[in-house]
Design a protein around this motif. Structure first.
Motif, PDB file in Angstrom:
ATOM      1  N   MET A  88     101.951 -19.469  48.168  1.00 10.26           N
ATOM      2  CA  MET A  88     102.053 -19.490  46.704  1.00 10.26           C
ATOM      3  C   MET A  88     103.280 -18.690  46.268  1.00 10.26           C
ATOM      4  N   ASP A  89     104.022 -19.237  45.312  1.00  8.82           N
ATOM      5  CA  ASP A  89     105.207 -18.553  44.826  1.00  8.82           C
ATOM      6  C   ASP A  89     104.815 -17.274  44.095  1.00  8.82           C
ATOM      7  N   GLU A  90     105.755 -16.335  44.072  1.00  9.06           N
ATOM      8  CA  GLU A  90     105.514 -15.086  43.353  1.00  9.06           C
ATOM      9  C   GLU A  90     105.347 -15.360  41.867  1.00  9.06           C
ATOM     10  N   LEU A  91     104.368 -14.715  41.255  1.00 11.33           N
ATOM     11  CA  LEU A  91     104.119 -14.909  39.832  1.00 11.33           C
ATOM     12  C   LEU A  91     105.088 -14.085  38.996  1.00 11.33           C
ATOM     13  N   HIS A  92     105.469 -14.642  37.856  1.00  6.77           N
ATOM     14  CA  HIS A  92     106.303 -13.941  36.889  1.00  6.77           C
ATOM     15  C   HIS A  92     105.480 -13.757  35.620  1.00  6.77           C
ATOM     16  N   TYR A  93     105.548 -12.557  35.053  1.00  8.38           N
ATOM     17  CA  TYR A  93     104.789 -12.244  33.836  1.00  8.38           C
ATOM     18  C   TYR A  93     105.765 -12.010  32.687  1.00  8.38           C
ATOM     19  N   TYR A  94     105.521 -12.685  31.568  1.00  9.24           N
ATOM     20  CA  TYR A  94     106.413 -12.602  30.415  1.00  9.24           C
ATOM     21  C   TYR A  94     105.619 -12.211  29.173  1.00  9.24           C
ATOM     22  N   ILE A  95     106.309 -11.528  28.262  1.00 12.34           N
ATOM     23  CA  ILE A  95     105.776 -11.277  26.932  1.00 12.34           C
ATOM     24  C   ILE A  95     106.633 -12.074  25.964  1.00 12.34           C
ATOM     25  N   GLU A  96     105.996 -12.977  25.233  1.00  9.32           N
ATOM     26  CA  GLU A  96     106.714 -13.873  24.335  1.00  9.32           C
ATOM     27  C   GLU A  96     106.545 -13.418  22.891  1.00  9.32           C
ATOM     28  N   TYR A  97     107.656 -13.407  22.153  1.00  8.37           N
ATOM     29  CA  TYR A  97     107.630 -13.002  20.747  1.00  8.37           C
ATOM     30  C   TYR A  97     108.643 -13.847  19.979  1.00  8.37           C
ATOM     31  N   LEU A  98     108.172 -14.583  18.986  1.00 11.01           N
ATOM     32  CA  LEU A  98     109.016 -15.425  18.133  1.00 11.01           C
ATOM     33  C   LEU A  98     109.906 -16.371  18.948  1.00 11.01           C
ATOM     34  N   GLY A  99     109.333 -16.957  19.990  1.00 11.85           N
ATOM     35  CA  GLY A  99     110.064 -17.949  20.772  1.00 11.85           C
ATOM     36  C   GLY A  99     110.909 -17.403  21.895  1.00 11.85           C
ATOM     37  N   ASN A 100     111.153 -16.096  21.893  1.00 13.97           N
ATOM     38  CA  ASN A 100     111.909 -15.464  22.974  1.00 13.97           C
ATOM     39  C   ASN A 100     110.947 -14.698  23.871  1.00 13.97           C
ATOM     40  N   SER A 101     111.360 -14.423  25.089  1.00 11.91           N
ATOM     41  CA  SER A 101     110.461 -13.733  26.006  1.00 11.91           C
ATOM     42  C   SER A 101     111.200 -12.709  26.844  1.00 11.91           C
ATOM     43  N   VAL A 102     110.440 -11.720  27.305  1.00  8.46           N
ATOM     44  CA  VAL A 102     110.974 -10.707  28.223  1.00  8.46           C
ATOM     45  C   VAL A 102     110.073 -10.696  29.445  1.00  8.46           C
ATOM     46  N   GLU A 103     110.696 -10.576  30.608  1.00  3.13           N
ATOM     47  CA  GLU A 103     109.916 -10.532  31.838  1.00  3.13           C
ATOM     48  C   GLU A 103     109.543  -9.091  32.148  1.00  3.13           C
ATOM     49  N   LEU A 104     108.266  -8.867  32.446  1.00  3.44           N
ATOM     50  CA  LEU A 104     107.795  -7.523  32.749  1.00  3.44           C
ATOM     51  C   LEU A 104     108.116  -7.170  34.197  1.00  3.44           C
ATOM     52  N   PRO A 105     108.751  -6.028  34.424  1.00  3.26           N
ATOM     53  CA  PRO A 105     109.027  -5.594  35.798  1.00  3.26           C
ATOM     54  C   PRO A 105     107.796  -4.930  36.394  1.00  3.26           C
ATOM     55  N   LEU A 106     107.804  -4.717  37.688  1.00  2.00           N
ATOM     56  CA  LEU A 106     106.721  -3.976  38.328  1.00  2.00           C
ATOM     57  C   LEU A 106     106.665  -2.563  37.747  1.00  2.00           C
ATOM     58  N   GLY A 107     105.467  -2.053  37.577  1.00  2.00           N
ATOM     59  CA  GLY A 107     105.308  -0.710  37.033  1.00  2.00           C
ATOM     60  C   GLY A 107     104.950  -0.733  35.566  1.00  2.00           C
ATOM     61  N   GLU A 108     105.408   0.286  34.848  1.00  2.00           N
ATOM     62  CA  GLU A 108     104.990   0.523  33.465  1.00  2.00           C
ATOM     63  C   GLU A 108     106.069   0.109  32.465  1.00  2.00           C
ATOM     64  N   THR A 109     105.656  -0.548  31.391  1.00  2.00           N
ATOM     65  CA  THR A 109     106.538  -0.894  30.282  1.00  2.00           C
ATOM     66  C   THR A 109     105.893  -0.398  28.991  1.00  2.00           C
ATOM     67  N   ILE A 110     106.544   0.563  28.334  1.00  2.00           N
ATOM     68  CA  ILE A 110     106.021   1.129  27.097  1.00  2.00           C
ATOM     69  C   ILE A 110     106.491   0.293  25.914  1.00  2.00           C
ATOM     70  N   VAL A 111     105.573   0.017  24.987  1.00  2.00           N
ATOM     71  CA  VAL A 111     105.881  -0.723  23.766  1.00  2.00           C
ATOM     72  C   VAL A 111     105.610   0.183  22.579  1.00  2.00           C
ATOM     73  N   GLY A 112     106.545   0.238  21.621  1.00  2.00           N
ATOM     74  CA  GLY A 112     106.349   1.075  20.442  1.00  2.00           C
ATOM     75  C   GLY A 112     107.560   1.067  19.540  1.00  2.00           C
ATOM     76  N   ARG A 113     107.614   2.056  18.660  1.00  2.00           N
ATOM     77  CA  ARG A 113     108.717   2.151  17.694  1.00  2.00           C
ATOM     78  C   ARG A 113     109.778   3.139  18.141  1.00  2.00           C
ATOM     79  N   ASP A 114     109.492   3.947  19.137  1.00  2.00           N
ATOM     80  CA  ASP A 114     110.422   4.983  19.580  1.00  2.00           C
ATOM     81  C   ASP A 114     111.625   4.366  20.282  1.00  2.00           C
ATOM     82  N   VAL A 115     112.773   5.021  20.130  1.00  2.00           N
ATOM     83  CA  VAL A 115     114.007   4.506  20.724  1.00  2.00           C
ATOM     84  C   VAL A 115     113.929   4.473  22.241  1.00  2.00           C
ATOM     85  N   GLY A 116     113.041   5.271  22.853  1.00  2.00           N
ATOM     86  CA  GLY A 116     112.920   5.293  24.306  1.00  2.00           C
ATOM     87  C   GLY A 116     112.051   4.198  24.882  1.00  2.00           C
TER      88      GLY A 116
END
Length: 277
Positions: free
Chosen positions: A1-29
Motif C-alpha cells: 500500500m502506498d504511503e498515505l498523505h494527510y491534508y487540511i483543506e481550507y477554501l479550496g487550498n490545502s496544506v499537507e501535514l508533516p510527521l509530528g506536531e502542527t500547531i494551529v492558531g492566531r499566533d505568529v509562531g
C-alpha cells in the motif's frame, strides 16, 4: 500500500501535514494560522503519525468542534472530517497519491515555528528623518517625503526607489510596478522597532506599511506577513520612503523588497494576480 498523505483543506487550498506536531492558531509562531479573533493564539494541534493523524484542542477560549461535536481529548481523524476553528471550517483529506497538487503547501518545507518575537513597541510620537537625509540621488537637491520625482532635475524614484529620469514631454514618472490596494496584517521588525501593522498597498517590488512609529529612509527591515490559513511568510526589505506629513490620510513607510524566498515569491505572485483581476 502506498504511503498515505494527510491534508487540511481550507477554501479550496490545502496544506499537507508533516510527521509530528502542527500547531494551529492566531499566533505568529503557528505553522497554520488564521486572522480571526475567535481563534486562540494556540488553538489546537494536529499530531501526525505514519498511518494516522489526531486533533487536540489546546484549551482554546472558544473550543474546537469535530463534525459538530466538541473535541474533549485527542481524537483520530478520518477523510472528510470537518473541524470548526473559530469561524473557519477545515476539512481533512487523506490520499495515497504520490504527487502533490500545485495548490498544496507542504508544511514540512517550512520552519517548524517562526522566530520568537520581541516585545511589541509601545506607541510613540511620530518622528520624521531630518530633511538633510532626504535628497535626490541624482543631483542632491532636497526633496520631501511625498515627492515622486526631483523638482530640480526630474529624476524619478516612484513609490520606493530612484529609477529613471522623467520623460519631460509626458511629465509623469512611471513606477517600477503598479501598486494595488490591499490590507494585510504583518509584523515590521528593524534594529530599532518591532510593530504589528497593516499594509495599504502592495506591488511585486514593495509594500506600504501603515504605522505612526517610523524608521529613517535606508533602514533594513524584515516583514512577516500573517497569512490567513497558512504559515507566516517572511520577506526582507529596505525603507525607501517615509510619509509623516500632517494633512495626509495615512502615515507610514514605503518598503522595497530586497530578498524574497521561493515560497514567499509564489504567494506574492498569486496574491497580486488575484488583486489585479
Amino acid at each position: 500500500m502506498d504511503e498515505l498523505h494527510y491534508y487540511i483543506e481550507y477554501l479550496g487550498n490545502s496544506v499537507e501535514l508533516p510527521l509530528g506536531e502542527t500547531i494551529v492558531g492566531r499566533d505568529v509562531g503557528c505553522r497554520l494560522r488564521f486572522n480571526d479573533p475567535a481563534v486562540s493564539r494556540r488553538h489546537l494541534r494536529f499530531v501526525r503519525r505514519v498511518d494516522e493523524v489526531f486533533v487536540e484542542d489546546l484549551k482554546s477560549s472558544n473550543g474546537t468542534k469535530l463534525n459538530g461535536r466538541p473535541v474533549i481529548s485527542p481524537t483520530r481523524l478520518d477523510d472528510g472530517d470537518a473541524i470548526l476553528v473559530g469561524g473557519r471550517t477545515l476539512f481533512v483529506r487523506v490520499s495515497d497519491a504520490e504527487s502533490v497538487s500545485s495548490q498544496t503547501l507542504n508544511l514540512a518545507e517550512l520552519p517548524s515555528d517562526a522566530r520568537a518575537l520581541r516585545a511589541r513597541t509601545a506607541p510613540q510620537p511620530v518622528t520624521v528623518p531630518p530633511a538633510t537625509h532626504q535628497r535626490c540621488p541624482n543631483c542632491g537637491s532636497v526633496v520631501t517625503e511625498l515627492d515622486d520625482e526631483c523638482k530640480t532635475c526630474r529624476y524619478a524614484w516612484g513609490g520606493f526607489r530612484a529609477a529613471s529620469r522623467t520623460d519631460v514631454r509626458k511629465g509623469v514618472a512611471k513606477r517600477r510596478h503598479d501598486r494595488l490596494p490591499v490590507e494585510l496584517q504583518l509584523v515590521y521588525v528593524s534594529s530599532e522597532l518591532e510593530i504589528e501593522a497593516t499594509s495599504r498597498d502592495l506591488s511585486p517590488s514593495g509594500v506600504f506599511v501603515c504605522t505612526q512609529v517610523l524608521d529613517p529612509i535606508g533602514t533594513k527591515c524584515t516583514l512577516t506577513f500573517l497569512v490567513d490559513g497558512g504559515p507566516p511568510l517572511e520577506i526582507h526589505g529596505v525603507v525607501r520612503r517615509v510619509v509623516a506629513n500632517e494633512g495626509v490620510d495615512h502615515t507610514g513607510l514605503g518598503v522595497e523588497f530586497s530578498r524574497v524566498g521561493a515560497t514567499e515569491k509564489t504567494w506574492l505572485e498569486t496574491l497580486i494576480a488575484q488583486l489585479a483581476k
